[in-house]
Design an enzyme around this catalytic site. Structure first.
Site, PDB file in Angstrom:
ATOM      1  N   SER A 142       0.845  -1.197   0.000  1.00  0.00           N
ATOM      2  CA  SER A 142       0.000   0.000   0.000  1.00  0.00           C
ATOM      3  C   SER A 142       0.873   1.236   0.000  1.00  0.00           C
ATOM      4  O   SER A 142       1.977   1.232   0.564  1.00  0.00           O
ATOM      5  CB  SER A 142      -0.891   0.010   1.248  1.00  0.00           C
ATOM      6  N   TYR A 157      -1.262  -0.708  10.343  1.00  0.00           N
ATOM      7  CA  TYR A 157      -1.326  -0.944   8.908  1.00  0.00           C
ATOM      8  C   TYR A 157      -0.109  -0.359   8.205  1.00  0.00           C
ATOM      9  O   TYR A 157       0.520  -1.017   7.369  1.00  0.00           O
ATOM     10  CB  TYR A 157      -2.601  -0.338   8.334  1.00  0.00           C
ATOM     11  N   VAL A 190      -9.404   0.798  -3.303  1.00  0.00           N
ATOM     12  CA  VAL A 190     -10.311  -0.066  -4.070  1.00  0.00           C
ATOM     13  C   VAL A 190     -11.590  -0.339  -3.287  1.00  0.00           C
ATOM     14  O   VAL A 190     -11.574  -0.486  -2.058  1.00  0.00           O
ATOM     15  CB  VAL A 190      -9.613  -1.399  -4.425  1.00  0.00           C
TER      16      VAL A 190
END
Length: 234
Positions: A142, A157, A190
């Site tokens: 990412s 994350y 997404v």
């Protein structure tokens, strides 16, 4: 030569499911993996119903024993794996930790799934790729893991995806000159369960570069980070 064998983690829905579908449409023998047997059976039925060559196997990337059992059985039965797409991942910073133990729990659980699991899968499967003279590893990362554009928030994350990029660099170096190509990819924001309905990209747009990296021709880049088939900074 028989069809190439591809393993896709977290393939029961979203990006992983569509990657599995697209690789199977390209005549890859796709091993669809996930940790839920019932949902795995449903996903498998759907793909087989489309006439695709896929097989479901249980795999929990947050469980070392599960990884060991899966990879040992797969290599014993197939003798090789040609493609590994490390797609499985979690984003649980939304649990909003407030105490140090809560932060530690969120970060640890995220890191195990998003970085350690992919590392262990690579450690188990990449040597067979090197031995067979062919391999493609795609680590679904990412932009939130980019050190060059690192912001605050979502520590679990962010750090786990930075670590996943380190996994890419480690194995790209260890496989240099072996025709095993290891790359990271940012699919963008997404519309999946993780990305939410407000995301700007469709699943089809999100998987385009993943599939491209999984099917790279010999002599292509390794050890790079891509978005929309273009290199990104680390």
């Amino acid at each position: 030569m028989s069809s190439k064998v591809a393993v896709v983690t977290g393939a029961l829905k979203g990006l992983g499911f569509e990657v599995a579908r697209q690789l199977a449409r390209r005549d890859y023998q796709v091993i669809v993996t996930g940790r839920d047997a019932a949902r795995g059976g449903t996903a498998q039925e759907k793909l087989v119903g489309e006439g695709l060559k896929t097989e479901f196997r249980l795999l929990d990337v947050a469980n070392t024993s599960s990884i060991e059992q899966f990879t040992t059985a797969l290599l014993r039965e197939r003798g090789r794996v040609d493609v590994l797409v490390n797609n499985a991942g979690i984003m649980i910073d939304g649990e909003r930790p407030t105490t140090l133990p809560e932060y530690a729990s969120v970060i640890e659980r995220t890191f195990i799934t998003n970085a350690l699991g992919p590392y262990l899968l690579c450690r188990a499967l990449v040597p067979a790729m090197v031995k067979n003279g062919y391999g493609r590893v795609v680590n679904v990362s990412s932009g939130m893991g980019q050190l060059s554009e690192m912001n605050g928030g979502y520590p679990g994350y962010r750090m786990s995806k930075t670590a996943l990029n380190a996994v890419t660099r480690i194995f790209a170096d260890e496989t240099r000159g072996s025709n095993v190509l290891v790359n990271s990819v940012c699919p963008g924001w997404v519309r999946t369960d993780m990305g939410g309905k407000g995301a700007t990209r469709s699943i089809e747009q999100g998987i385009e570069t993943i599939v491209w990296l999984a099917t790279l021709p010999d002599g292509s880049p390794s050890g790079s980070f891509f978005r929309d088939k273009k290199p990104m900074t680390w």
